[in-house]
Design an enzyme around this catalytic site. Structure first.
Site, PDB file in Angstrom:
ATOM      1  N   HIS A  45     -74.485  22.075  56.102  1.00 35.78           N
ATOM      2  CA  HIS A  45     -75.244  22.295  56.591  1.00 35.78           C
ATOM      3  C   HIS A  45     -76.685  22.068  54.924  1.00 35.78           C
ATOM      4  O   HIS A  45     -76.607  22.640  53.572  1.00 35.78           O
ATOM      5  CB  HIS A  45     -75.996  24.103  56.365  1.00 35.78           C
ATOM      6  CG  HIS A  45     -77.546  24.148  57.286  1.00 35.78           C
ATOM      7  ND1 HIS A  45     -77.643  25.251  57.696  1.00 35.78           N
ATOM      8  CD2 HIS A  45     -78.804  23.535  56.722  1.00 35.78           C
ATOM      9  CE1 HIS A  45     -79.080  24.908  58.210  1.00 35.78           C
ATOM     10  NE2 HIS A  45     -80.039  24.294  57.263  1.00 35.78           N
ATOM     11  N   GLU A  80     -72.447  30.389  59.778  1.00 32.42           N
ATOM     12  CA  GLU A  80     -72.440  29.570  58.775  1.00 32.42           C
ATOM     13  C   GLU A  80     -72.513  30.446  57.554  1.00 32.42           C
ATOM     14  O   GLU A  80     -72.435  31.441  57.922  1.00 32.42           O
ATOM     15  CB  GLU A  80     -74.041  28.568  58.539  1.00 32.42           C
ATOM     16  CG  GLU A  80     -74.472  28.070  59.638  1.00 32.42           C
ATOM     17  CD  GLU A  80     -75.336  26.977  59.410  1.00 32.42           C
ATOM     18  OE1 GLU A  80     -76.169  27.538  58.745  1.00 32.42           O
ATOM     19  OE2 GLU A  80     -76.256  26.369  60.282  1.00 32.42           O
ATOM     20  N   ARG A 128     -80.432  23.293  64.244  1.00 30.64           N
ATOM     21  CA  ARG A 128     -79.805  24.068  64.325  1.00 30.64           C
ATOM     22  C   ARG A 128     -78.355  24.333  65.028  1.00 30.64           C
ATOM     23  O   ARG A 128     -78.532  23.996  65.545  1.00 30.64           O
ATOM     24  CB  ARG A 128     -80.516  25.208  63.994  1.00 30.64           C
ATOM     25  CG  ARG A 128     -81.806  25.553  63.550  1.00 30.64           C
ATOM     26  CD  ARG A 128     -81.372  26.292  62.191  1.00 30.64           C
ATOM     27  NE  ARG A 128     -82.555  26.893  61.490  1.00 30.64           N
ATOM     28  CZ  ARG A 128     -82.774  25.799  60.679  1.00 30.64           C
ATOM     29  NH1 ARG A 128     -81.521  24.594  60.582  1.00 30.64           N
ATOM     30  NH2 ARG A 128     -83.270  25.634  59.498  1.00 30.64           N
TER      31      ARG A 128
END
Ligand SMILES: O=C(O)[C@H](O)CO
Length: 357
Positions: free
Chosen positions: A322, A303, A274
């Site tokens: 991601h 993000e 993360r």
């Protein structure tokens, strides 16, 4: 519209639709008594099929994969639902749980990470929580290895040079990077994914695996012959440092200037867990001053990372959007697991993967 295709088909067999295609009142009554589920994203087809064909629930779906459901819409949609299937972009907090109300019994997230869930609030309300570990381990480990090699062997820079005329004569030190052979690889947070990464890196002739965690994890460590070390020792000894820990209050921004200042200036930092575990200003400083050699990030804060973010200006920083679990097989498996966790939870049975609150 609230509906379950399977329930509908099952009911059609018992009580057919009338000639005008309007549901007879019996059908409507039986369907409306099914538990209501809200799905916050257009999840992969296998998961939706599992829900719909269960005949156990009536589903409503935010029917887009491109745009997350707007918060206000979500707060409206969850009112009175019995179960919620979400992805990591939805913050499941007190506000949302209050909006859902007392019917909500089950939350199922299509993710292994659960930092978007307020576990305390869920526990307080007796809501059971399912998540999707294991099914994504291979995909995440594969991507981590790909990102590590891309960063250490400078592949993004290299293709850019080749395409844009920077490729002159063969040069002795041009685009040199760092190799895994004879290296020490540090794993921060040794779980299933850390082990899977190490298993894939071992054939590259890594000399030593070291790891740190809140406590030694001898069973997992023995699988990859890894040595338990302190956080500082991991920083000092790692040629490659892979972050695999969960984001918790304890790990928030734990990868900061203190860590980077102890790392070798030939080290490569990789994060597929993360973004919140990294202090990005400190990382920028470490990369731009040559404190460390490079970083590969699959996760950032926020993000998406704005395209004008300073980290994007660095040649020694590879940033992915991601995608660690983004293979068709894995995302479908995650959606099926999330759907099954939800259905089992609603039936009051043990989920396949349930978080202990
Ligand atoms: O938490 C997860 O599941 C990943 O970050 C996305 O697949």
């Amino acid at each position: 519209m609230w509906c379950s295709r399977m329930a509908l088909r099952r009911l059609q067999r018992i009580t057919p639709l009338n000639v005008t295609g309007v549901l007879t009142s019996n059908v409507r009554r039986e369907m409306s008594s099914l538990p209501r589920v809200y799905v916050t994203r257009q999840i992969p087809p296998e998961g939706l099929k599992t829900l719909r064909e269960s005949g156990q629930v009536q589903c409503q779906l935010w029917d887009s994969d491109d745009v997350p459901v707007p918060r206000q819409e979500l707060l409206q949609r969850v009112k009175g639902v019995d179960a919620l299937l979400c992805v990591l972009t939805e913050k499941i907090d007190a506000e949302l749980l209050d909006a859902a109300g007392p019917n909500l019994k089950v939350l199922s997230t299509m993710s292994v990470g659960f930092d978007h869930l307020s576990l305390e609030e869920l526990k307080k309300r007796g809501i059971r929580v399912g998540y999707t570990p294991d099914v994504l381990t291979d995909s995440v480990a594969e991507l981590t290895v790909a990102l590590l090699l891309t960063t250490s062997r400078r592949l993004v820079e290299a293709t850019h040079e080749a395409k844009t005329g920077g490729w002159g004569t063969w040069r002795t030190l041009w685009l040199c990077g760092y190799e895994l052979a004879n290296s020490t690889v540090g794993i921060f947070g040794l779980g299933r994914i850390g082990v899977a990464i190490a298993e894939r890196l071992a054939p590259f002739k890594v000399k030593k695996f070291i790891y740190t965690d809140v406590a030694p994890r001898p069973e997992l460590a023995s699988l990859i012959n890894a040595e338990y070390v302190s956080f500082d020792e991991m920083a000092k000894r790692s040629d490659f440092l892979a972050v695999c820990c969960a984001l918790t209050p304890e790990t928030k921004e734990i990868c900061n200037k203190d860590l980077f200042s102890k790392m070798k200036n030939t080290s490569i930092f990789i994060n597929t867990s993360r973004g919140g575990v990294v202090n990005q200003d400190d990382l920028y400083e470490a990369l731009s001053t040559g404190q460390i050699a490079g970083a590969g990030l699959d996760v950032t804060v926020p993000e998406p990372l704005p395209t004008n973010h300073p980290l994007f200006t660095l040649k020694n920083c590879v940033i992915l959007p991601h995608i660690a679990s983004a293979s068709f097989t894995t995302r479908n498996a995650m959606s099926v697991l999330a759907a099954n966790n939800l259905l089992l939870g609603l039936r009051g049975e043990p989920m396949i993967k349930e978080l202990k609150l």
